[in-house]
Design an enzyme around this catalytic site. Structure first.
Site, PDB file in Angstrom:
ATOM      1  NE  ARG A  44      12.100   6.791  -1.908  1.00  0.00           N
ATOM      2  CZ  ARG A  44      13.171   7.001  -2.883  1.00  0.00           C
ATOM      3  NH1 ARG A  44      12.848   7.477  -3.924  1.00  0.00           N
ATOM      4  NH2 ARG A  44      14.458   6.938  -2.399  1.00  0.00           N
ATOM      5  CE  LYS A 134       2.290  -5.825   0.053  1.00  0.00           C
ATOM      6  NZ  LYS A 134       1.664  -4.552  -0.598  1.00  0.00           N
ATOM      7  CD  GLU A 175      -1.008  -7.935  -1.634  1.00  0.00           C
ATOM      8  OE1 GLU A 175      -0.023  -7.416  -0.589  1.00  0.00           O
ATOM      9  OE2 GLU A 175      -1.555  -7.207  -2.255  1.00  0.00           O
ATOM     10  CE  LYS A 217      -2.987  -5.591   0.338  1.00  0.00           C
ATOM     11  NZ  LYS A 217      -2.376  -4.512   0.887  1.00  0.00           N
TER      12      LYS A 217
HETATM   13  P1  13P Z   1      -3.487  -1.734  -4.102  1.00  0.00           P
HETATM   14  O1  13P Z   1      -4.594  -1.394  -3.141  1.00  0.00           O
HETATM   15  O2  13P Z   1      -3.021  -0.309  -4.612  1.00  0.00           O
HETATM   16  O3  13P Z   1      -3.436  -2.546  -5.242  1.00  0.00           O
HETATM   17  O4  13P Z   1      -2.336  -1.958  -3.195  1.00  0.00           O
HETATM   18  C1  13P Z   1      -2.369  -2.960  -2.091  1.00  0.00           C
HETATM   19  C2  13P Z   1      -1.240  -3.451  -2.071  1.00  0.00           C
HETATM   20  O5  13P Z   1      -0.447  -3.524  -1.018  1.00  0.00           O
HETATM   21  C3  13P Z   1      -0.323  -4.028  -3.075  1.00  0.00           C
HETATM   22  O6  13P Z   1       0.410  -4.852  -2.688  1.00  0.00           O
END
Ligand code: 13P
Length: 325
Positions: A44, A134, A175, A217
């Site tokens: 990873r 986030k 988000e 987001k």
């Molecule tokens: P994706 O663009 O692959 O949906 O991922 C964005 C993301 O940060 C999901 O939490």
């Protein structure tokens, strides 16, 4: 201009966007295994090193969201990931939620957890070099879903997270992802997205979150992946911006979309189409995970000999998205 506003503006300005490389250990492990790479902490780390050392990345990427594991790992040159990102002019972000768990009383729906001890964790991440964070909430469309219960529980958690981030000096990426799983229509996704965003902004207001110091987001407004009626790029762009106009105050500096499982080229086309719409009060940019790094991972497959080609694949997606802006 406040420090938070300055960071938020840096994340969304100058045609740059955010790269989401914060897959949890479980998610990253299964993505590695899918391309034939053993899921170890070292693999990873190697994969994340390949991503962040892609040449000229800082020209199209303003910030990279890391997972806790990566945040504490080092590159081969001895620098920690956040230190290295600072060296190359990219802001370091940290995913601070601990995942979406089944919500009591709401079968099939989830609430994102991670508020316990968050104030202390934020303090530690700031010390290690984070400037933004986030938290991802997931909203599912289906039979009777989403319920108000799930939407409000998730919006409440997002707002408490955002408040704690700002108190500790981090810009929160907020988000709320309406998932594209299912066979629902574009109109259904639009209705749910608008209502989720309205609920989120009501909660942010209640918690007195400073809106000029966040990045939103959201998902793009699309039809469910299994829907037989797939909308055009223009329909997606119009529906998405309509939802945003209905719910997102103009004081939010930028909106950085997730890709959500769209094909990388489609996500880029949708982003480009939105830029053409008139008088948008916010910057519209990308915070893609899969749509940026998917082709790179497919190319790499754990083979050192493929490293340059994999970085080239990431570079192409990053440049295409910057150009879309
Ligand atoms: P994706 O663009 O692959 O949906 O991922 C964005 C993301 O940060 C999901 O939490």
């Amino acid at each position: 201009m406040s420090v938070l506003n300055k960071i938020a503006r840096t994340l969304v300005s100058n045609r740059r966007g955010i790269l989401a490389a914060d897959e949890s250990i479980g998610t990253m492990s299964s993505r590695l295994e899918k391309v034939g790479v053993e899921a170890t902490a070292e693999n990873r780390r190697l994969y994340r090193e390949l991503i962040v050392t892609t040449p000229q990345l800082a020209e199209s990427i303003s910030g990279i969201i890391l997972a806790d594991e990566t945040f504490h790992q080092k590159l081969s040159n001895g620098r920690t990931f956040p230190e290295y990102l600072g060296d190359i002019g990219i802001l370091a972000g940290i995913k601070v939620d601990t995942g979406a768990k089944p919500l009591a009383g709401a079968p099939g729906e989830k609430v994102t957890e991670g508020l316990d001890g968050l104030r202390e964790r934020i303090e530690e991440y700031v010390r290690l070099g984070a400037t933004f964070a986030k938290w991802r909430a997931v909203i599912d469309i289906g039979d009777g879903r989403p319920t108000d219960r799930a939407v409000r529980a998730n919006a409440h958690a997002l707002a408490r997270y955002a408040g704690l981030c700002q108190e500790g000096g981090l810009v929160p990426i907020v988000e709320p992802e309406v998932l594209m799983d299912g066979s629902h229509s574009l109109a259904k996704c639009q209705e749910v997205t608008t209502s989720v965003l309205e609920t989120v902004f009501a909660e942010l207001d209640l918690m007195e979150v400073q809106l000029d110091g966040i990045v939103l987001k959201p998902n793009m407004v699309v039809a469910g992946a299994e829907s037989t009626e797939q909308p055009s790029v223009e329909d997606v762009a119009n529906a998405t911006v309509e939802s945003l106009r209905a719910a997102v105050p103009a004081s939010v500096p930028g909106i950085a979309f997730l890709s959500g499982g769209q094909r990388p080229e489609v996500a880029t086309q949708n982003l480009a189409a939105m830029q053409k719409l008139e008088s948008l009060p916010w910057e519209l940019t990308y915070s893609f995970g899969r749509a940026l790094v998917g082709p790179a991972l497919e190319t790499w497959r754990g083979d050192n000999g493929n490293e340059a080609a994999a970085q080239q694949a990431l570079s192409e997606r990053a440049v295409a998205n910057a150009s879309a802006r």
